[in-house]
Design a protein around this motif. Structure first.
Motif, PDB file in Angstrom:
ATOM      1  N   ILE A  25      72.232  47.935  11.077  1.00 36.08           N
ATOM      2  CA  ILE A  25      71.938  49.654  11.211  1.00 36.08           C
ATOM      3  C   ILE A  25      72.697  50.658  10.592  1.00 36.08           C
ATOM      4  O   ILE A  25      73.620  51.309   9.944  1.00 36.08           O
ATOM      5  CB  ILE A  25      70.688  50.158  11.490  1.00 36.08           C
ATOM      6  N   PHE A  26      73.686  50.316  12.480  1.00 42.82           N
ATOM      7  CA  PHE A  26      74.839  51.421  12.413  1.00 42.82           C
ATOM      8  C   PHE A  26      76.532  51.177  12.170  1.00 42.82           C
ATOM      9  O   PHE A  26      76.883  51.690  13.035  1.00 42.82           O
ATOM     10  CB  PHE A  26      74.936  51.707  14.060  1.00 42.82           C
ATOM     11  N   TRP A  67      71.878  62.535  10.738  1.00 44.66           N
ATOM     12  CA  TRP A  67      71.280  63.147   9.463  1.00 44.66           C
ATOM     13  C   TRP A  67      72.720  62.750   8.248  1.00 44.66           C
ATOM     14  O   TRP A  67      72.247  62.834   7.370  1.00 44.66           O
ATOM     15  CB  TRP A  67      71.574  64.616   9.791  1.00 44.66           C
ATOM     16  N   HIS A  68      73.940  62.958   8.739  1.00 43.15           N
ATOM     17  CA  HIS A  68      75.458  62.153   7.924  1.00 43.15           C
ATOM     18  C   HIS A  68      75.331  60.632   7.638  1.00 43.15           C
ATOM     19  O   HIS A  68      74.761  60.562   6.269  1.00 43.15           O
ATOM     20  CB  HIS A  68      76.599  62.415   9.219  1.00 43.15           C
ATOM     21  N   ARG A  69      74.372  59.370   8.222  1.00 45.53           N
ATOM     22  CA  ARG A  69      74.183  58.941   7.033  1.00 45.53           C
ATOM     23  C   ARG A  69      73.155  58.523   6.448  1.00 45.53           C
ATOM     24  O   ARG A  69      73.384  58.178   5.800  1.00 45.53           O
ATOM     25  CB  ARG A  69      73.214  57.665   8.751  1.00 45.53           C
ATOM     26  N   MET A  70      71.936  59.698   7.215  1.00 40.01           N
ATOM     27  CA  MET A  70      70.976  60.298   6.156  1.00 40.01           C
ATOM     28  C   MET A  70      71.009  60.860   4.644  1.00 40.01           C
ATOM     29  O   MET A  70      70.869  61.022   3.912  1.00 40.01           O
ATOM     30  CB  MET A  70      69.753  60.264   6.904  1.00 40.01           C
ATOM     31  N   ILE A  71      72.272  61.919   4.805  1.00 41.86           N
ATOM     32  CA  ILE A  71      73.016  62.248   3.440  1.00 41.86           C
ATOM     33  C   ILE A  71      73.737  61.316   2.557  1.00 41.86           C
ATOM     34  O   ILE A  71      74.751  61.756   1.916  1.00 41.86           O
ATOM     35  CB  ILE A  71      73.424  63.694   3.622  1.00 41.86           C
ATOM     36  N   GLY A  72      74.173  60.403   2.814  1.00 44.01           N
ATOM     37  CA  GLY A  72      74.853  59.453   2.204  1.00 44.01           C
ATOM     38  C   GLY A  72      76.146  59.302   2.809  1.00 44.01           C
ATOM     39  O   GLY A  72      77.208  58.788   1.946  1.00 44.01           O
ATOM     40  N   ASP A  73      76.537  60.262   3.910  1.00 44.57           N
ATOM     41  CA  ASP A  73      78.045  59.646   4.026  1.00 44.57           C
ATOM     42  C   ASP A  73      78.327  58.354   5.297  1.00 44.57           C
ATOM     43  O   ASP A  73      77.782  57.337   5.562  1.00 44.57           O
ATOM     44  CB  ASP A  73      78.330  60.401   5.181  1.00 44.57           C
ATOM     45  N   ASN A  74      79.780  58.226   5.039  1.00 42.89           N
ATOM     46  CA  ASN A  74      79.622  57.003   5.542  1.00 42.89           C
ATOM     47  C   ASN A  74      80.091  57.396   6.912  1.00 42.89           C
ATOM     48  O   ASN A  74      81.358  57.971   7.231  1.00 42.89           O
ATOM     49  CB  ASN A  74      81.285  56.572   4.645  1.00 42.89           C
ATOM     50  N   THR A  75      79.364  56.791   7.597  1.00 46.62           N
ATOM     51  CA  THR A  75      79.095  57.589   9.128  1.00 46.62           C
ATOM     52  C   THR A  75      79.318  56.108   9.864  1.00 46.62           C
ATOM     53  O   THR A  75      79.124  55.185  10.457  1.00 46.62           O
ATOM     54  CB  THR A  75      78.019  57.921   8.719  1.00 46.62           C
ATOM     55  N   LEU A  76      80.408  56.522  11.476  1.00 44.82           N
ATOM     56  CA  LEU A  76      80.455  56.133  11.902  1.00 44.82           C
ATOM     57  C   LEU A  76      80.861  56.880  13.556  1.00 44.82           C
ATOM     58  O   LEU A  76      80.742  57.746  13.553  1.00 44.82           O
ATOM     59  CB  LEU A  76      81.820  55.578  11.776  1.00 44.82           C
ATOM     60  N   TRP A  77      80.007  56.307  14.505  1.00 45.76           N
ATOM     61  CA  TRP A  77      80.022  57.064  15.504  1.00 45.76           C
ATOM     62  C   TRP A  77      80.489  55.321  16.783  1.00 45.76           C
ATOM     63  O   TRP A  77      79.767  54.710  17.112  1.00 45.76           O
ATOM     64  CB  TRP A  77      78.470  57.056  16.049  1.00 45.76           C
ATOM     65  N   LEU A  78      81.609  55.960  17.051  1.00 41.01           N
ATOM     66  CA  LEU A  78      82.591  54.950  18.206  1.00 41.01           C
ATOM     67  C   LEU A  78      82.135  54.807  19.510  1.00 41.01           C
ATOM     68  O   LEU A  78      82.519  56.244  20.499  1.00 41.01           O
ATOM     69  CB  LEU A  78      84.273  54.675  18.292  1.00 41.01           C
ATOM     70  N   PRO A  79      81.264  54.147  20.278  1.00 42.85           N
ATOM     71  CA  PRO A  79      80.981  54.151  21.735  1.00 42.85           C
ATOM     72  C   PRO A  79      82.041  53.983  22.415  1.00 42.85           C
ATOM     73  O   PRO A  79      83.432  52.668  22.239  1.00 42.85           O
ATOM     74  CB  PRO A  79      79.750  53.074  21.587  1.00 42.85           C
ATOM     75  N   GLY A  80      81.932  53.707  23.791  1.00 45.28           N
ATOM     76  CA  GLY A  80      82.844  53.400  24.840  1.00 45.28           C
ATOM     77  C   GLY A  80      82.661  54.216  25.943  1.00 45.28           C
ATOM     78  O   GLY A  80      81.619  55.081  26.532  1.00 45.28           O
ATOM     79  N   THR A  81      83.187  53.153  26.924  1.00 49.96           N
ATOM     80  CA  THR A  81      83.518  54.096  28.215  1.00 49.96           C
ATOM     81  C   THR A  81      84.946  54.063  28.624  1.00 49.96           C
ATOM     82  O   THR A  81      86.131  53.355  28.392  1.00 49.96           O
ATOM     83  CB  THR A  81      83.087  52.955  29.291  1.00 49.96           C
ATOM     84  N   ALA A 135      70.965  56.272  20.712  1.00 50.03           N
ATOM     85  CA  ALA A 135      71.833  56.303  19.996  1.00 50.03           C
ATOM     86  C   ALA A 135      72.798  55.730  19.541  1.00 50.03           C
ATOM     87  O   ALA A 135      73.008  53.964  19.434  1.00 50.03           O
ATOM     88  CB  ALA A 135      73.183  56.254  21.432  1.00 50.03           C
ATOM     89  N   SER A 136      72.754  55.646  18.419  1.00 51.35           N
ATOM     90  CA  SER A 136      72.781  55.203  16.498  1.00 51.35           C
ATOM     91  C   SER A 136      74.768  54.783  16.471  1.00 51.35           C
ATOM     92  O   SER A 136      75.423  55.197  15.615  1.00 51.35           O
ATOM     93  CB  SER A 136      72.509  55.942  15.488  1.00 51.35           C
ATOM     94  N   CYS A 137      74.749  53.696  17.828  1.00 52.10           N
ATOM     95  CA  CYS A 137      76.103  54.392  17.495  1.00 52.10           C
ATOM     96  C   CYS A 137      76.758  52.571  17.084  1.00 52.10           C
ATOM     97  O   CYS A 137      75.128  51.548  17.406  1.00 52.10           O
ATOM     98  CB  CYS A 137      76.834  53.945  19.033  1.00 52.10           C
ATOM     99  N   ASP A 138      78.154  52.266  17.102  1.00 52.92           N
ATOM    100  CA  ASP A 138      78.597  50.876  16.343  1.00 52.92           C
ATOM    101  C   ASP A 138      79.133  50.320  17.316  1.00 52.92           C
ATOM    102  O   ASP A 138      80.469  50.572  17.218  1.00 52.92           O
ATOM    103  CB  ASP A 138      79.445  51.693  14.734  1.00 52.92           C
ATOM    104  N   TRP A 139      78.203  49.668  17.631  1.00 45.30           N
ATOM    105  CA  TRP A 139      78.674  48.879  19.116  1.00 45.30           C
ATOM    106  C   TRP A 139      79.612  47.692  18.451  1.00 45.30           C
ATOM    107  O   TRP A 139      80.113  47.148  19.685  1.00 45.30           O
ATOM    108  CB  TRP A 139      77.404  48.472  20.012  1.00 45.30           C
ATOM    109  N   SER A 140      79.465  47.607  17.426  1.00 47.61           N
ATOM    110  CA  SER A 140      80.733  46.512  17.227  1.00 47.61           C
ATOM    111  C   SER A 140      81.625  46.913  17.504  1.00 47.61           C
ATOM    112  O   SER A 140      82.981  46.107  17.471  1.00 47.61           O
ATOM    113  CB  SER A 140      80.147  45.695  15.692  1.00 47.61           C
ATOM    114  N   ARG A 141      82.768  48.797  17.376  1.00 47.38           N
ATOM    115  CA  ARG A 141      83.161  48.867  17.987  1.00 47.38           C
ATOM    116  C   ARG A 141      83.277  49.216  19.479  1.00 47.38           C
ATOM    117  O   ARG A 141      84.230  50.477  18.987  1.00 47.38           O
ATOM    118  CB  ARG A 141      83.533  50.132  16.480  1.00 47.38           C
ATOM    119  N   GLU A 142      82.724  48.702  20.006  1.00 50.15           N
ATOM    120  CA  GLU A 142      82.667  49.186  21.274  1.00 50.15           C
ATOM    121  C   GLU A 142      83.752  49.608  22.034  1.00 50.15           C
ATOM    122  O   GLU A 142      84.453  47.935  22.053  1.00 50.15           O
ATOM    123  CB  GLU A 142      81.407  49.193  22.223  1.00 50.15           C
ATOM    124  N   ARG A 143      84.142  50.612  22.420  1.00 44.91           N
ATOM    125  CA  ARG A 143      86.447  50.250  23.397  1.00 44.91           C
ATOM    126  C   ARG A 143      86.038  50.690  24.664  1.00 44.91           C
ATOM    127  O   ARG A 143      84.756  51.673  25.703  1.00 44.91           O
ATOM    128  CB  ARG A 143      86.768  51.161  22.630  1.00 44.91           C
TER     129      ARG A 143
END
Ligand SMILES: [Zn+2]
Ligand SMILES: [Zn+2]
Length: 890
Positions: A25-26, A67-81, A135-143
């Motif tokens: 989903i994210f 919210w950005h995802r729901m208003i139709g934006d191409n949304t990325l939250w990039l996670p990592g440590t 947290a609605s991160c894109d875990w496939s982009r975890e860094r």
């Protein structure tokens, strides 16, 4: 439709947390349609576990991102440590120590292996926790800052800075931690005022028997390394001594008297000792006068051979001995109490020792210029705006950044030293031979880079830089950064410098700085105080959604957030209320949540009303998220669900008993409004609705309700307001009467009453007579208009003639009360209008005064830190009330 009786978030939250990830989903894609909205996480230390401050930060980020995802934006939250150099090295070194191993004995490679092993075992803690918290991160982009890709970016930046002359190796005074055994940047040193002493020591002037120069110092042990004393060129008291020398007591060394501004005629005796090896200002003075640097304290904070008889002493033991010996020889003039600012290592609290060493530095002035310009031009905005000033202050006074650390855990510096010709080779790839003398005797620099060097590249290194990737093209610059003020310089400022330099573009457009989470007494949370709230414990207890809601309620921009058990408890009650509303709806067989409809297109009044209220709530909610007014979002949603949807709408529906499909449709819209704040509960309930064909697979991908002017229905709002007022007034009267005496007027006792109303109010009241009677358990009669007209005539002397009067002529309850509901004024004499206007103006003036007062209190830092949370909350509530009244008045 079935739904469990009890709201038990623990049952479904972990399920959705995992499902969101499994169903992608994210996951973001630069190919997806929509305007880009991107945000990189402030990478938590890989050593850590999440504390409540993280949870606040992640909740605020998550609300905005969802919210950005729901208003139709191409949304990325990039996670990592972050690999967190010193912090991690200390954790693993401590573990080894418990096994009886000194990490230094292990050797560098073995040690690094151990850290990686440790990271593999426990490095996922942060991720597991974040997933659990929704947290609605894109875990496939975890860094991770030590990933191969990010390490390549680090090398590239290092080499480019070196090639541009923005990076150099040099001898400099650094803050040295004798415990962590590494240089620290200025930011890693915590300063605290401590009670110390000023020791006044006299140095005999050579060749002038009986003449002395007295210096004052807070660190007498450093006098062993003095190489001059300084006087000011304007200080007439000592000018005759210029060119002479003094004899350094205890060491019996002859040192020059120099003229330098280091000596301030106004301060102390006007004479200062100069110790170039152990004080930054003295170091600079030493350079000006070509003074030798005598190092008397070493990296372990022990005295060196140059300290003569004090060699091998600990620095503090040496201080005592030096003072005692000075006293013995009569060189100690006096000792004064003195408050001084002592620098301690931020990690281990050891007193920092200023030492000269050879380190790598970034020349920051040229980088800072651009970083200032992009904030001045408004390309980057800070919220709250007052952080801009703090940012400038630091940027204008920036000093070169010491980036080398004497650690084993981190990015090793890409520089090689030639064993033959001493050449230093800085290169992207490991060189095989010295480019100057072709020797194969090359060794890599043993230091690693400051952790913040790699995190400074985070917004672009995580997106694939130095390659030109589709991710970079789509998601850089990132849209927003949400972070704490404590890393404004460590991290935010460095990202701006690095982004501008290497991407030629700012790293983010907005920076939202959040507050601290405090306890009920507005105290900072700390382990020693025992008032720490562990996010995992409270989410287990109250449910994640309830804790998120509790945090959001206090999250007004520019203020700290008070989190209490009561607040979490009431937030859980709020979630429970919604759960019960759903249960009720699902029990009344309902139909599809496809949209609102009525018989022949006409909606029942309560449906028109809820549509209008939903629309108004959507307007506030969208605006609140856009402006980071998370507290307002929480309050509006709370008010809507509890006090409008549950308290009135569902009650009115129960009376009318029809149009359940509309109720479900309204509920579905409301769930979408609430989703960013309470993602689990809303997903759980939404998935149980009978949704129309082709709906998105998650509420997280459904559309966020937008305000639409055509949905506002003031007529319906006015009509329902009349019902609400009459019912509320009757309930209040009943409550008062019950206080007075007896159980006879309990809710089961049907009251009787009479309404005398003007036509415009009488219409709706008659139409909803049944609803009013049921909701208030009352039997109502309507007095005719003539009676009302007579009553009005009788009271015609008064200017405020009400359009509605409610008489409770019950045997037990005997009241009459005026209603606020008013008919539009048809004809008003100019005098009456002027009087009315005057009265309103006065009222407005008072309200404006109240608003200004409340606002002043709410921006007064001293007040905010001292006042109890309850008081601040009540002021905030009052302010909202005043503002609402003023809007109405206008
Ligand atoms: Zn330390
Ligand atoms: Zn060489």
């Amino acid at each position: 439709m079935q739904i469990e009786k009890v709201y038990e978030p623990q049952r479904f939250e972990p399920h959705w947390a995992q499902w969101w990830i499994d169903s992608g989903i994210f996951r973001a894609s630069p190919e997806n349609p929509g305007r880009a909205f991107s945000l990189v996480i402030p990478p938590p230390n890989v050593t850590g576990i999440l504390h409540i401050g993280h949870m606040l930060e992640h909740t605020e980020i998550d609300v905005t991102v969802r919210w950005h995802r729901m208003i139709g934006d191409n949304t990325l939250w990039l996670p990592g440590t972050d690999h967190a150099g010193i912090a991690t090295q200390m954790v693993v070194a401590r573990q080894l120590k418990e096994e009886g191993i000194n990490y230094r004995d292990l050797g560098r490679e073995k040690f690094e292996e151990r850290v990686w092993q440790w990271k593999a075992q426990s490095g996922d803690t942060i991720k597991r926790q974040m997933v659990r918290l929704g947290a609605s991160c894109d875990w496939s982009r975890e860094r991770f800052t030590l990933d191969p890709g990010l390490s390549r970016a680090v090398r590239e930046v290092f080499v480019r800075l070196y090639e541009k002359g923005l990076l150099y190796r040099g001898e400099y005074m650094v803050n040295w931690c004798p415990h962590c055994h590494t240089a620290l940047s200025d930011l890693e040193v915590a300063h605290a005022d401590v009670a110390g002493h000023l020791w006044h020591i006299r140095y005999p002037v050579n060749g002038m028997p009986g003449r002395y120069l007295t210096v004052a110092t807070t660190r007498p042990e450093t006098m062993l390394g003095d190489t001059a004393v300084a006087i000011n060129a304007t200080d007439a008291r000592y000018l005759d001594l210029h060119g002479k020398t003094v004899q350094l007591p205890l060491m019996d060394r002859e040192i020059p008297i120099i003229l330098d501004d280091l000596a301030d005629p106004e301060f102390g005796t006007g004479v200062v000792k100069v110790t170039p090896a152990h004080d930054l200002n003295d170091f600079e003075a030493g350079k000006r006068h070509n003074l030798p640097k005598i190092k008397v304290i070493d990296e372990n904070a022990l005295m060196t051979g140059a300290a003569g008889p004090y060699a091998t002493f600990d620095r503090f033991v040496a201080r005592k001995s030096v003072v005692a010996d000075l006293e013995k020889i009569g060189a100690l003039v006096k000792i004064e109490d003195y408050k001084l600012s002592l620098g301690k290592c931020d990690r281990c609290k050891t007193a920092v020792e200023p030492l000269i060493s050879t380190q790598w530095f970034v020349r920051t002035k040229p980088l800072a210029g651009k970083a200032i310009a992009v904030v001045e031009s408004g390309e980057i905005g800070f919220v709250p705006a007052n952080w801009t000033k703090t940012y400038y202050e630091w940027m204008y006074n920036i000093r070169d950044w010491c980036i080398s650390r004497q650690l084993w855990w981190g990015h090793r510096i890409p520089a090689w030293h030639c064993g033959e010709c001493k050449e230093i080779v800085v290169a992207r790839e490991t060189p095989t031979a010295c480019p100057r003398c072709a020797s194969l005797n090359l060794t890599q620099d043993t230091d690693v880079l400051d952790t913040w060097f790699s995190s400074g590249l985070w917004p672009f290194s995580t997106l694939g830089w130095p390659d030109k990737t589709a991710d970079l093209a789509k998601y850089y610059p990132t849209s927003l950064l949400i972070t704490g003020f404590d890393i404004l310089f460590f991290w935010v400022a460095r990202m701006v410098m690095m982004g501008c330099e290497f991407m030629g573009e700012i790293p983010f457009k907005q920076v939202y700085i959040h507050g601290l989470v405090r306890d009920a007494d507005r105290q900072k949370m700390s382990k020693t105080k025992g008032n720490v709230i562990d996010p995992l414990v409270v989410t287990e207890k109250y449910g994640t959604d309830a804790v998120r809601m509790a945090l959001l309620q206090g999250a007004a921009p520019g203020t700290d957030i008070v989190l209490t058990e009561e607040r979490m408890e009431s937030s859980r009650a709020f979630a429970n209320k919604i759960w019960n509303a759903a249960r009720f709806l699902f029990m009344n067989e309902v139909g599809q949540a496809s949209g609102l409809s009525g018989a022949e297109g006409a909606l029942p009044i309560e449906d028109r009303w809820i549509v209008s209220r939903l629309n108004a709530t959507a307007q506030t909610a969208n605006r609140a998220i856009e402006q980071y007014r998370y507290h307002e979002l929480a309050q509006e949603l709370w008010k809507f669900f509890w006090h409008e949807f549950c308290d009135w709408y569902l009650e009115l529906k129960k009376v009318s008993g029809t149009g359940w499909g509309n109720a479900v449709a309204a509920f579905e819209t409301a769930l979408r409004l609430l989703h960013p704040a309470m993602p689990f509960l809303t997903e759980e309930l939404w998935q149980r609705l009978d949704l129309p064909e082709g709906h998105p697979k998650s509420i997280a991908l459904a559309q966020y309700p937008r305000y639409r002017a055509e949905l506002a229905d003031p007529e319906a709002e006015k009509e329902i307001a009349i019902i609400q007022e009459i019912v509320t007034k009757i309930r209040t009267m009943r409550a008062y009467a019950a206080l007075d005496s007896n159980a006879l007027v309990g809710p089961k006792h049907q009251l009787t009453g009479t309404l005398r109303l003007s036509e415009c109010i009488a219409g709706p009241a008659r139409a909803h007579q049944q609803a009013i009677q049921k909701l208030a358990n009352v039997s109502l009669t309507f007095a005719d208009r003539h009676a009302f007209a007579q009553a009005a005539a009788a009271g015609s002397g008064t200017t405020t003639l009400k359009d509605g009067i409610l008489y409770m002529n019950d045997s037990e309850v005997n009241f009459d009360i005026e209603l606020q509901a008013q008919c539009p004024q048809v004809e008003v004499s100019p005098e009456a209008e002027a009087a009315q206007r005057k009265r309103l103006d006065k009222e407005r003036e008072q309200l404006e005064k109240n608003i200004a007062n409340s606002k002043r209190q709410l921006t007064d830092e001293t007040f905010l830190t001292k006042a109890p949370a309850k008081v601040v909350d009540s002021i905030r509530a009052k302010l909202a009330d005043y503002e609402a009244q003023l809007a109405k008045l206008s």
